[in-house]
Design an enzyme around this catalytic site. Structure first.
Site, mmCIF file in Angstrom:
data_model
loop_
_atom_site.group_PDB
_atom_site.id
_atom_site.type_symbol
_atom_site.label_atom_id
_atom_site.label_comp_id
_atom_site.label_asym_id
_atom_site.label_seq_id
_atom_site.Cartn_x
_atom_site.Cartn_y
_atom_site.Cartn_z
ATOM 1 N N LYS A 45 0.891 -1.190 -0.084
ATOM 2 C CA LYS A 45 0.086 -0.052 0.027
ATOM 3 C C LYS A 45 0.898 1.175 -0.015
ATOM 4 C CE LYS A 45 -3.893 2.552 0.945
ATOM 5 N NZ LYS A 45 -3.376 3.739 1.360
ATOM 6 N N ARG A 93 -15.166 10.048 18.557
ATOM 7 C CA ARG A 93 -13.776 9.829 18.684
ATOM 8 C C ARG A 93 -13.217 9.144 19.873
ATOM 9 N NH1 ARG A 93 -14.928 15.245 16.804
ATOM 10 N NH2 ARG A 93 -14.288 15.547 14.879
ATOM 11 N N PRO A 126 -8.904 8.971 19.308
ATOM 12 C CA PRO A 126 -9.301 10.674 19.859
ATOM 13 C C PRO A 126 -7.801 11.100 20.178
ATOM 14 C CG PRO A 126 -9.268 8.827 21.584
ATOM 15 C CD PRO A 126 -8.840 8.147 20.308
ATOM 16 N N VAL A 127 -7.497 12.112 19.487
ATOM 17 C CA VAL A 127 -6.191 12.842 19.206
ATOM 18 C C VAL A 127 -5.697 13.134 20.580
ATOM 19 C CG1 VAL A 127 -6.977 15.007 18.585
ATOM 20 C CG2 VAL A 127 -4.592 14.143 17.837
ATOM 21 N N SER A 148 -2.709 17.236 16.660
ATOM 22 C CA SER A 148 -3.448 18.114 15.530
ATOM 23 C C SER A 148 -4.446 19.005 16.140
ATOM 24 C CB SER A 148 -3.999 17.356 14.258
ATOM 25 O OG SER A 148 -4.679 16.159 14.714
ATOM 26 N N ASP A 153 -10.898 22.523 13.938
ATOM 27 C CA ASP A 153 -12.218 23.166 14.373
ATOM 28 C C ASP A 153 -12.175 24.542 14.464
ATOM 29 O OD1 ASP A 153 -13.205 20.403 15.937
ATOM 30 O OD2 ASP A 153 -11.226 20.571 16.132
ATOM 31 N N ARG A 156 -12.929 25.825 11.065
ATOM 32 C CA ARG A 156 -14.314 25.594 10.717
ATOM 33 C C ARG A 156 -15.245 26.917 11.339
ATOM 34 N NH1 ARG A 156 -14.110 19.013 12.183
ATOM 35 N NH2 ARG A 156 -14.109 18.253 10.121
ATOM 36 N N HIS A 180 -10.797 17.853 21.052
ATOM 37 C CA HIS A 180 -11.003 17.651 19.600
ATOM 38 C C HIS A 180 -12.066 16.630 19.672
ATOM 39 C CE1 HIS A 180 -11.007 17.332 15.291
ATOM 40 N NE2 HIS A 180 -10.778 16.217 15.285
#
Length: 317
Positions: A45, A93, A126-127, A148, A153, A156, A180
């Site tokens: 891949k 998340r 979940p970051v 990140s 958000d 946005r 997040h």
């Protein structure tokens, strides 16, 4: 890193799924690096993705894209961790904690085996929790492990405000902080448009924000759910958000971004990772900009931290 060292810029992406490859594609177009390394559990891949990206060469600034094992991490300034189980429709998340924490615990030592002092950029969800795990597993200074966070958000939020007030989103300033995820906090008290506080701007242009607040908050918090419902995954926008963080590091821009980092006393919080405005430069997160929010916003931030602590407790942290 200085601009004159551009020939030595290298980023490695661990995980060549939709998010990792959207990032790699955008990074190649941006021209920030001279080498991109791709690492994936399935080597074929990664090799296929490298071939595809290398075929873009006539259209972009020169960048070499190579695939391999964790040895690819050697000499990289930034290693991006995008490996993990994706969020599916109906999941939050936080539902991904156990499986993706196990991947972080497996992946980080392999990276450090070949590169003991990278900057780690964590994007897998979940970051906030995975950023915490990466800090603990790596033993790196917390500033060298960047989540990140709520960068996307925040963008946005600014984009929606720009639509309401018909101004360039780049002239809208405001932040989303905390998790997040569902408990994130929109910091209305700090919003300004071209330096004019939001309420003053509303009065000047005759457009009140009061009736729009709820819908904007819902749109920001639920954006990922809406995208996943319609196309199964989000990847383009987060890929560009990650490129923005990468640019702040590689160009030593001292950019203020709402990345995820370990709390060390800010707002009375410690030993939990969440997002606040941070100065990002060549050493990673250089400092956290913690100044008072409105009382309800600070309370909501503490609630968000509690949600994340519950998640951490579920995996033994």
């Amino acid at each position: 890193m200085n601009r004159e060292n551009a020939s030595h810029r290298k980023v490695v992406v661990v995980g060549t799924g939709l998010v990792g490859m959207s990032y790699a594609y955008a990074l190649g177009i941006k021209g920030l690096v001279r080498e991109i390394g791709l690492v994936n559990r399935t080597l074929d891949k990664a090799q296929g993705e490298a071939l595809d990206l290398n075929h873009c060469q006539p259209f972009v600034n020169p960048v070499s894209v190579n695939a391999g094992g964790f040895e690819m991490c050697r000499d990289a300034q930034i290693v991006v961790i995008a490996a993990g189980v994706n969020q599916e429709q109906g999941q939050t998340r936080l539902d991904l904690i156990e499986k993706n924490a196990a991947i972080i615990k497996e992946t980080v030592p392999r990276i450090l085996e070949y590169n003991p002092e990278p900057i780690l950029l964590v994007v897998s969800n979940p970051v906030d929790i995975l950023t915490h795990v990466a800090i603990k597993v790596s033993g790196l200074p917390p500033g060298r492990v960047i989540g990140s966070g709520t960068v996307l958000d925040t963008m946005r939020f600014r984009s929606l405000l720009s639509e309401v007030y018909e101004v360039d989103a780049r002239n809208v300033h405001g932040y989303v902080v905390g998790e997040h995820g569902d408990s994130e906090v929109l910091v209305w008290s700090r919003v300004n448009i071209a330096g004019i506080p939001l309420l003053e701007y509303c009065a000047a242009c005759g457009k009140s924000i009061a009736a729009r607040k709820k819908s904007i908050e819902d749109d920001v918090r639920n954006a990922a759910y809406h995208v996943i419902q319609k196309k199964q995954a989000t990847y383009y926008a987060i890929g560009l958000a990650m490129v923005r963080i990468t640019e702040g590091v590689l160009m030593n821009q001292h950019s203020v971004l709402t990345v995820g980092t370990l709390m060390r006393g800010e707002y009375g919080l410690s030993n939990v990772c969440l997002s606040l405005p941070c100065v990002v430069g060549s050493n990673g997160i250089e400092r956290v900009l913690a100044s008072p929010f409105a009382d309800d916003e600070e309370h909501a931030l503490l609630d968000s931290a509690s949600v994340l602590r519950e998640g951490l407790s579920s995996i033994g942290y």
